[in-house]
Design a protein around this motif. Structure first.
Motif, PDB file in Angstrom:
ATOM      1  N   ARG A 458       1.018  -1.194  -0.111  1.00 39.24           N
ATOM      2  CA  ARG A 458      -0.084   0.121   0.040  1.00 39.24           C
ATOM      3  C   ARG A 458       0.867   1.345   0.219  1.00 39.24           C
ATOM      4  O   ARG A 458       0.252   2.229   0.213  1.00 39.24           O
ATOM      5  N   ALA A 459       2.268   1.223  -0.107  1.00 37.78           N
ATOM      6  CA  ALA A 459       3.084   2.432  -0.238  1.00 37.78           C
ATOM      7  C   ALA A 459       2.758   2.886  -1.458  1.00 37.78           C
ATOM      8  O   ALA A 459       2.886   2.773  -2.538  1.00 37.78           O
ATOM      9  N   ARG A 460       2.519   4.414  -1.365  1.00 37.62           N
ATOM     10  CA  ARG A 460       2.331   5.429  -2.349  1.00 37.62           C
ATOM     11  C   ARG A 460       3.465   6.318  -2.572  1.00 37.62           C
ATOM     12  O   ARG A 460       3.653   6.756  -3.766  1.00 37.62           O
ATOM     13  N   THR A 461       4.182   6.498  -1.625  1.00 39.30           N
ATOM     14  CA  THR A 461       5.314   7.645  -1.699  1.00 39.30           C
ATOM     15  C   THR A 461       6.612   6.892  -1.374  1.00 39.30           C
ATOM     16  O   THR A 461       6.686   5.680  -0.777  1.00 39.30           O
ATOM     17  N   ALA A 462       7.819   7.499  -1.664  1.00 42.12           N
ATOM     18  CA  ALA A 462       9.258   6.905  -1.394  1.00 42.12           C
ATOM     19  C   ALA A 462       9.122   6.847   0.274  1.00 42.12           C
ATOM     20  O   ALA A 462       9.887   5.795   0.797  1.00 42.12           O
ATOM     21  N   GLU A 463       8.520   7.777   0.860  1.00 39.37           N
ATOM     22  CA  GLU A 463       8.531   7.705   2.324  1.00 39.37           C
ATOM     23  C   GLU A 463       7.825   6.423   2.861  1.00 39.37           C
ATOM     24  O   GLU A 463       8.371   5.782   3.940  1.00 39.37           O
ATOM     25  N   ASP A 464       6.759   6.373   2.274  1.00 42.89           N
ATOM     26  CA  ASP A 464       5.873   4.951   2.826  1.00 42.89           C
ATOM     27  C   ASP A 464       6.606   3.658   2.691  1.00 42.89           C
ATOM     28  O   ASP A 464       6.600   2.729   3.402  1.00 42.89           O
TER      29      ASP A 464
END
Ligand code: GLC
Length: 632
Positions: A458-464
């Motif tokens: 479910r990670a959408r961003t580099a941070e996620d």
């Protein structure tokens, strides 16, 4: 039963061996005889029949030892000299389904390089013996314990594989389903076809009221898909005990023929080169009306008998208990009191695994601390099998005693964790699925691959993405720090996600656990060599831990927790001078080590993974951790 001289038949068998083997066998039997005598007597009473069982067991051990291949004999002799060999090598394990990992037993050879790159020394291949027709619980309904599943290969393929693995420094572990057999197993077929001499191999009940009497105190493993513990057999007008699926019939160990028969199969597989047995569902081996029929003393005696048997016939072989039970019930699987160290060599620490996931969802270490505080010291050669995920669901209920023991609302806490991992709360990053919870508000289990539960899908961003990877590394850091043999579940090392749930799985039976049983993904796996890829980051992080573990960690059977004042931080002391600190939250946190350091007589503290000296105050990144030891 009292100690006695060896019967003529046993003496005869021993003297038929060459003189070296016969001397060794005599010594081994002398060492184990009292335990065998005593435990068989406790199980079956002091009678002539029990004496007969002992004789048969010994003859069996000698006969298998006399045909045991010489390379395995050599291994046995070496390991007898170094009984904690499996712990001192700081072995790391790997677990996979044969078909998912490599298609067949023969195909595993092509994966040896990957296992070696990771630093794996122990390979647990999930059930590969001939199963009953599908559905067969992923192979856990075994139709023949002495034959490899023809769709995966032959017994000869197994022999070849175990040799290749051994040459590569890898021990093969096989499942040995002690508690039940498929209804297509020869014993079950005979019993069902009217051969009453086989009725005593199972628990058959004649009436619903008898069933109800037992059910009153039994739990349920699969309350939705296989409710109850008995299956009705219309052709026999009887109910058969089946703790798991109706096609898995529980064996009746009050019948010594069962003990002997399963012992024979165990030794057969050991002689094919299996070096470790995962003894499946060990908690359920003995039944007594009015009890939960779990973890009864008799179940332990059975395991102790098998340990003596393998100590005689194949002492290089490890026994591992699969008992998914509350924490306090786990150490007895290593043997208690005068039997300490004389039962299994290894046991899964299932509550540590579940607790670590709870801690991650709560961003506080409390539940893991409770579990570790309830974990008693192990006997010298005992080691925990630690893991992050496996082919089964994460069972939450094993944690009830910890929470209830502190007056906490166990249902509420565990339900919150379960809902978190199903992605049912807004703050969740997880992509798991509930298991066996058709009754709302009920807590049972959660399915999903580690990466999916840690937020990768479910990670959408580099941070996620970075956070998901850190969570995965954090959980593996706990497992690799604590474990006697920590296990990596196939694909976790490169972030393999959940298997899509669709109709093609129906032929294997509707079982939600399929989502954590995806096939090896060559594309993804090859990206571990692509610098900067997600797969490479995951792999490199886990690999770094494995290297550090081998180089610098010392195995200890004694674990304790330390309070750091930060509730999000878990601090585990292993032995006298190693400390693992783990931040379960998404915020950085500083930890003061002066208090702990005082015990170290002024020695310098070192971050074992990064090979750096550390000061008294350390800062852990979000989901960061450190393994600390004194400078070498
Ligand atoms: C063990 C296995 C599980 C199986 C059960 C019954 O718990 O891990 O997959 O369903 O035993 O054999």
């Amino acid at each position: 039963m009292t100690s006695r001289k060896l019967p003529a038949r046993v003496v005869e068998e021993i003297s038929a061996m060459d003189s070296f083997r016969s001397k060794v066998m005599q010594r081994r039997i002398e060492r184990e005889l009292d335990v065998l005598n005593e435990k068989l007597g406790m199980l079956y009473g002091d009678s002539g029949e029990t004496t007969q069982v002992l004789d048969e067991l010994l003859v069996q051990a000698i006969q298998f030892a006399s045909v045991r291949p010489s390379d395995l004999w050599a291994l046995d002799l070496k390991r007898e000299q170094e009984t904690d060999w499996h712990l001192q090598r700081k072995t790391v394990g790997y677990c996979a389904y044969v078909d998912k990992f490599a298609g067949s037993l023969g195909g595993i050879e092509q994966r040896i390089h990957h296992l070696q790159c990771l630093g794996v020394g122990y390979l647990h291949l999930l059930p590969f013996l001939k199963p009953g027709s599908p559905p067969n619980d992923g192979g856990f309904a075994v139709a023949d314990f002495e034959q490899v599943d023809p769709s995966l290969g032959s017994n000869q393929d197994l022999v070849v594989l175990t040799r290749k693995l051994r040459d590569a420094g890898i021990s093969l572990c096989a499942d040995f389903v002690l508690n039940h057999v498929s209804n297509e197993h020869d014993w079950a077929k005979r019993a069902r076809s009217g051969d009453t001499s086989y009725h005593g191999y199972f628990h058959f009940l004649d009436s619903q009221s008898q069933v109800d009497e037992y059910e009153a105190t039994l739990g349920q493993v699969f309350p939705d898909t296989a409710p109850g513990n008995f299956a009705y057999l219309p052709d026999m007008h009887k109910w058969v005990w089946s703790t798991f699926y109706p096609y898995q019939w529980d064996l009746n160990y009050t019948n010594p023929r069962v003990l002997l028969g399963m012992g024979k199969s165990l030794l057969t597989l050991a002689n094919l080169g299996v070096e470790s047995f995962r003894l499946d569902s060990t908690g359920y081996l003995w039944k007594k009306k009015g009890t939960s029929c779990i973890n009864l003393s008799e179940a332990h005696w059975i395991l102790q008998i098998y340990r003596s048997l393998t100590n005689i016939a194949c002492p290089g072989v490890l026994l591992k208990a699969e008992a998914i039970m509350p924490t306090k019930e786990l150490p007895p699987y290593f043997g208690s009191n005068d039997m300490a160290g004389r039962e299994c060599h290894l046991a899964y620490h299932s509550s540590l695994m579940s607790a670590a996931w709870v801690a991650l969802s709560e961003e506080k270490a409390e539940v893991v601390e409770m579990v570790l505080d309830n974990t008693s010291e192990l006997p010298k050669c005992g080691g925990w099998m630690t893991y992050v995920r496996c082919h089964d669901d994460i069972g939450w209920n094993v944690l009830r005693p910890e929470l209830e023991g502190r007056g906490l609302d166990a249902n509420k806490r565990l339900l919150a964790a379960a809902m978190f991992y199903e992605g049912a709360v807004d703050s969740s990053y997880a992509d798991g699925k509930a298991f066996q919870v058709s009754v709302p508000g009920k807590v049972h289990g959660t399915n999903g691959m580690a990466s999916a539960l840690a937020g990768l899908s479910r990670a959408r961003t580099a941070e996620d993405l970075g956070l998901a990877i850190s969570r995965l590394h954090l959980l593996y850091a706990v497992s690799l720090f604590v474990g006697g043999i920590p296990l990596i579940y196939m694909g976790d090392e490169y972030g393999l996600l959940n298997e899509e749930w669709d109709a093609q799985h129906m032929d294997r039976g509707i079982d939600g656990r399929q989502i954590q049983r995806p096939a090896w993904n060559e594309d993804k796996a090859s990206r571990i060599w692509m610098k900067g890829s997600t797969e490479e980051q995951i792999f490199t992080g886990i690999k770094k831990l494995i290297v550090a573990r081998k180089k610098q960690l010392h195995h200890s059977t004694r674990l304790s927790t330390i309070q750091t004042g930060a509730k999000q931080v878990l601090a585990i002391q292993s032995g006298d001078s190693q400390l693992g600190v783990f931040n379960f939250s998404c915020q950085p946190v500083s930890v003061h080590l002066e208090g702990w350091r005082r015990n170290l007589n002024g020695l310098n503290l070192q971050d074992i993974v990064h090979d750096q000296l550390v000061a008294d105050e350390i800062v852990l990144k979000p989901y960061g951790f450190m393994w600390l030891g004194v400078q070498a």
